[in-house]
Design a protein around this motif. Structure first.
Motif, short mmCIF file in Angstrom:
data_model
loop_
_atom_site.label_atom_id
_atom_site.label_comp_id
_atom_site.label_asym_id
_atom_site.label_seq_id
_atom_site.Cartn_x
_atom_site.Cartn_y
_atom_site.Cartn_z
N ALA A 99 0.94 -1.07 -0.08
CA ALA A 99 -0.05 -0.17 0.19
C ALA A 99 0.89 1.19 -0.05
N ALA A 100 1.84 1.13 0.88
CA ALA A 100 2.87 2.24 0.72
C ALA A 100 3.48 2.65 -0.60
N VAL A 101 3.62 1.53 -1.42
CA VAL A 101 4.15 1.94 -2.89
C VAL A 101 3.47 2.06 -3.75
N ASP A 102 1.96 1.51 -4.01
CA ASP A 102 0.88 1.46 -4.79
C ASP A 102 -0.12 2.51 -4.40
N ASP A 103 -0.41 2.88 -3.27
CA ASP A 103 -1.41 3.65 -3.03
C ASP A 103 -0.98 5.24 -2.75
N GLY A 104 -1.25 6.20 -3.38
CA GLY A 104 -0.89 7.36 -3.19
C GLY A 104 -1.11 7.80 -2.03
N GLN A 105 -2.50 7.80 -1.77
CA GLN A 105 -2.81 8.52 -0.44
C GLN A 105 -2.21 7.74 0.85
N ALA A 106 -2.24 6.29 0.79
CA ALA A 106 -1.52 5.73 2.08
C ALA A 106 -0.08 6.06 2.16
N ARG A 107 0.65 6.47 0.79
CA ARG A 107 1.95 6.89 1.15
C ARG A 107 2.06 8.17 1.63
N ARG A 108 1.12 9.36 1.38
CA ARG A 108 1.12 10.48 1.81
C ARG A 108 0.99 10.69 3.33
N VAL A 109 -0.04 9.69 3.91
CA VAL A 109 -0.29 9.76 5.18
C VAL A 109 0.57 9.34 6.07
N LEU A 110 1.26 8.14 5.52
CA LEU A 110 2.31 7.33 6.28
C LEU A 110 3.30 8.51 6.41
N GLU A 111 3.77 9.19 5.28
CA GLU A 111 5.05 10.25 5.51
C GLU A 111 4.62 11.21 6.24
N ILE A 112 3.10 11.78 6.51
CA ILE A 112 2.98 12.78 7.34
C ILE A 112 3.48 12.05 8.85
N ALA A 113 2.73 10.87 8.93
CA ALA A 113 2.86 10.30 10.47
C ALA A 113 4.21 9.96 10.79
N LEU A 114 5.12 9.61 9.62
CA LEU A 114 6.52 9.27 10.21
C LEU A 114 7.46 10.17 10.12
N HIS A 115 7.39 11.38 9.40
CA HIS A 115 8.23 12.30 9.32
C HIS A 115 7.72 13.74 9.31
N LYS A 116 6.42 14.18 9.40
CA LYS A 116 6.01 15.51 9.64
C LYS A 116 5.23 15.87 10.71
N VAL A 117 5.31 15.20 11.87
CA VAL A 117 4.30 15.43 12.85
C VAL A 117 5.26 15.71 14.03
N GLU A 118 5.04 16.92 14.86
CA GLU A 118 5.77 16.73 16.18
C GLU A 118 4.58 16.72 17.33
N TYR A 119 4.67 15.86 18.26
CA TYR A 119 3.78 15.70 19.35
C TYR A 119 3.87 16.81 20.34
N VAL A 120 3.55 17.94 20.00
CA VAL A 120 3.87 19.11 21.04
C VAL A 120 2.34 19.76 20.91
N ASP A 121 2.23 20.62 21.83
CA ASP A 121 1.04 21.41 21.88
C ASP A 121 -0.19 20.87 21.80
N GLU A 122 -1.17 21.16 20.59
CA GLU A 122 -2.38 20.22 20.46
C GLU A 122 -2.17 18.91 20.22
N MET A 123 -1.21 18.25 20.00
CA MET A 123 -0.66 17.19 19.26
C MET A 123 -0.38 16.29 20.52
N LYS A 124 -0.11 16.63 21.55
CA LYS A 124 0.26 15.98 22.72
C LYS A 124 -0.74 14.59 23.07
N GLY A 125 -2.05 15.11 23.20
CA GLY A 125 -3.04 14.13 23.24
C GLY A 125 -2.98 12.90 22.05
N VAL A 126 -2.53 13.48 20.98
CA VAL A 126 -2.53 12.29 19.94
C VAL A 126 -1.53 11.48 20.29
N ARG A 127 -0.45 12.08 20.60
CA ARG A 127 0.85 11.13 21.05
C ARG A 127 0.25 10.01 22.13
N GLU A 128 -0.42 10.43 23.11
CA GLU A 128 -0.73 9.55 24.10
C GLU A 128 -1.76 8.56 23.68
#
Length: 208
Positions: A99-128
């Motif tokens: 899916a990471a290779v063939d599905d463009g949306q899956a790849r975009r979302v995985l890229e965001i989750a793995l490399h483009k999110v910092e668990y600070v401020d309003e994202m602290k709850g997401v981290r937990e």
């Protein structure tokens, strides 16, 4: 009329999620404001709050669109009616890599989750919440390994929880590194070889 209103609301929600996905990928989660998302989606900020209580909830909804379908096959491995749970786990793991290779949306979302999110401020709850989901996923996978061992399909050389952590780390590491440079290696081919080697290694005896 009510049905049309519901359909319109769902269409607006999807447009907001699409905009968030685009903005998060381009600017990172911390670098994206709700105003940015509203402008890209062509809605007001109030419309975003009508669907999502904050940016963290919006981020999680964006993740759920892709992550939940990817996890479906893995969860099926825990079904008592599945006679070969390890095969199901392997298929689910390889499905995630494909899916990471063939599905463009899956790849975009995985890229965001793995490399483009910092668990600070309003994202602290997401981290937990993500930590809680990870713990639950490891426990489910460990239970699958234990069931497979009880059925005589495998003889683990290490505790089931450790085996589950190892498989998760293998998959997570492959995705992390491939997302840095998608031309660096064949994710599916390399992943298949490593996953199969990992399963063989689970049954290996420890050298004296």
């Amino acid at each position: 009329m009510a049905r049309r209103t519901k359909e319109e609301a769902e269409a607006t929600r999807s447009r907001i999620l699409d905009a968030a996905e685009s903005e998060f990928q381009d600017h990172g989660v911390s670098g994206t404001s709700l105003e940015d998302i509203a402008r890209t989606a062509g809605v007001t900020r109030g419309a975003i709050y009508w669907h999502f209580r904050d940016k963290g909830a919006l981020f999680e909804a964006m993740m759920d669109r892709v992550v939940l379908p990817l996890e479906t096959e893995m969860l099926r491995a825990g079904d008592p009616d599945i006679t070969e749970p390890l095969l199901q786990v392997r298929q689910a793991t390889m499905g995630a890599l494909r899916a990471a290779v063939d599905d463009g949306q899956a790849r975009r979302v995985l890229e965001i989750a793995l490399h483009k999110v910092e668990y600070v401020d309003e994202m602290k709850g997401v981290r937990e919440r993500r930590i809680a989901c990870l713990v639950d996923r490891i426990q489910q996978l460990a239970a699958i390994f234990e069931r497979a061992q009880a059925a005589g399909h495998i003889r683990l050389a290490l505790p089931a929880v450790t085996a589950a952590l190892g498989l998760h780390a293998l998959l997570d590491g492959l995705l992390h590194n491939w997302m840095l440079d998608t031309q660096a290696f064949d994710l599916v081919g390399t992943g298949e070889a490593l996953v199969d080697a990992y399963f063989r290694g689970l049954q290996a005896t420890t050298p004296a």
